[in-house]
Motif scaffolding. Structure first.
Motif, PDB file in Angstrom:
ATOM      1  N   ILE A   1      82.736  39.357  58.697  1.00 35.58           N
ATOM      2  CA  ILE A   1      83.285  39.715  57.380  1.00 35.58           C
ATOM      3  C   ILE A   1      84.263  40.881  57.533  1.00 35.58           C
ATOM      4  N   TYR A   2      83.909  41.847  58.331  1.00 37.98           N
ATOM      5  CA  TYR A   2      84.755  43.019  58.556  1.00 37.98           C
ATOM      6  C   TYR A   2      86.104  42.604  59.173  1.00 37.98           C
ATOM      7  N   VAL A   3      86.047  41.812  60.228  1.00 33.59           N
ATOM      8  CA  VAL A   3      87.269  41.373  60.907  1.00 33.59           C
ATOM      9  C   VAL A   3      88.081  40.452  60.004  1.00 33.59           C
ATOM     10  N   GLY A   4      87.416  39.571  59.282  1.00 31.54           N
ATOM     11  CA  GLY A   4      88.123  38.682  58.360  1.00 31.54           C
ATOM     12  C   GLY A   4      88.844  39.438  57.267  1.00 31.54           C
ATOM     13  N   THR A   5      88.212  40.479  56.748  1.00 32.50           N
ATOM     14  CA  THR A   5      88.844  41.294  55.711  1.00 32.50           C
ATOM     15  C   THR A   5      90.064  42.013  56.257  1.00 32.50           C
ATOM     16  N   ILE A   6      89.955  42.530  57.462  1.00 32.49           N
ATOM     17  CA  ILE A   6      91.092  43.221  58.071  1.00 32.49           C
ATOM     18  C   ILE A   6      92.245  42.244  58.315  1.00 32.49           C
ATOM     19  N   LEU A   7      91.942  41.059  58.830  1.00 31.99           N
ATOM     20  CA  LEU A   7      93.000  40.073  59.078  1.00 31.99           C
ATOM     21  C   LEU A   7      93.658  39.615  57.784  1.00 31.99           C
ATOM     22  N   PHE A   8      92.858  39.339  56.761  1.00 38.19           N
ATOM     23  CA  PHE A   8      93.423  38.937  55.471  1.00 38.19           C
ATOM     24  C   PHE A   8      94.300  40.051  54.899  1.00 38.19           C
ATOM     25  N   GLY A   9      93.840  41.292  55.004  1.00 39.01           N
ATOM     26  CA  GLY A   9      94.624  42.423  54.504  1.00 39.01           C
ATOM     27  C   GLY A   9      95.934  42.575  55.251  1.00 39.01           C
ATOM     28  N   ALA A  10      95.893  42.340  56.562  1.00 37.21           N
ATOM     29  CA  ALA A  10      97.118  42.449  57.361  1.00 37.21           C
ATOM     30  C   ALA A  10      98.126  41.373  56.974  1.00 37.21           C
TER      31      ALA A  10
ATOM     32  N   ARG B   1      77.094  47.697  53.167  1.00 39.13           N
ATOM     33  CA  ARG B   1      76.256  46.499  53.226  1.00 39.13           C
ATOM     34  C   ARG B   1      77.110  45.228  53.284  1.00 39.13           C
ATOM     35  N   ILE B   2      78.265  45.250  52.639  1.00 39.72           N
ATOM     36  CA  ILE B   2      79.147  44.085  52.668  1.00 39.72           C
ATOM     37  C   ILE B   2      79.704  43.895  54.074  1.00 39.72           C
ATOM     38  N   PHE B   3      80.035  45.013  54.733  1.00 40.63           N
ATOM     39  CA  PHE B   3      80.664  44.939  56.051  1.00 40.63           C
ATOM     40  C   PHE B   3      79.664  45.038  57.200  1.00 40.63           C
ATOM     41  N   GLU B   4      78.406  44.765  56.938  1.00 43.43           N
ATOM     42  CA  GLU B   4      77.420  44.794  58.024  1.00 43.43           C
ATOM     43  C   GLU B   4      77.720  43.724  59.071  1.00 43.43           C
ATOM     44  N   ARG B   5      78.170  42.591  58.623  1.00 42.03           N
ATOM     45  CA  ARG B   5      78.488  41.516  59.562  1.00 42.03           C
ATOM     46  C   ARG B   5      79.896  41.718  60.094  1.00 42.03           C
ATOM     47  N   ASN B   6      80.029  41.612  61.381  1.00 42.66           N
ATOM     48  CA  ASN B   6      81.315  41.821  62.041  1.00 42.66           C
ATOM     49  C   ASN B   6      82.346  40.777  61.598  1.00 42.66           C
TER      50      ASN B   6
END
Length: 67
Positions: free
Chosen positions: A16-25, A9-14
């Motif tokens: 948020i998903y892409v932002g989390t991946i970029l921040f993690g990278a 549910r947190i990653f339903e929005r693209n």
């Protein structure tokens, strides 16, 4: 109820998903770079300019005093 349902549910929005991946990278890159630099400095301690420089400056001053 699965553990992945709230996470999904947190990653339903693209965005948020892409932002989390970029921040993690970027966070991983900073951590990895810092860890490798510390390892390199410890592994090559006696070979680095920052550790050898005082010996050369000390020898250079001694030679100037002799002249």
């Amino acid at each position: 109820m699965s553990i992945f349902t709230p996470l999904g549910r947190i990653f339903e929005r693209n965005s948020i998903y892409v932002g989390t991946i970029l921040f993690g990278a970027f966070a991983f890159e900073g951590f990895f770079d810092s860890a490798i630099n510390k390892w390199w400095d410890a592994h090559n301690h006696a070979k680095l300019w920052s550790t050898v420089k005082p010996k050369f400056i000390e020898n250079d001053e001694d030679e100037e005093d002799d002249e």
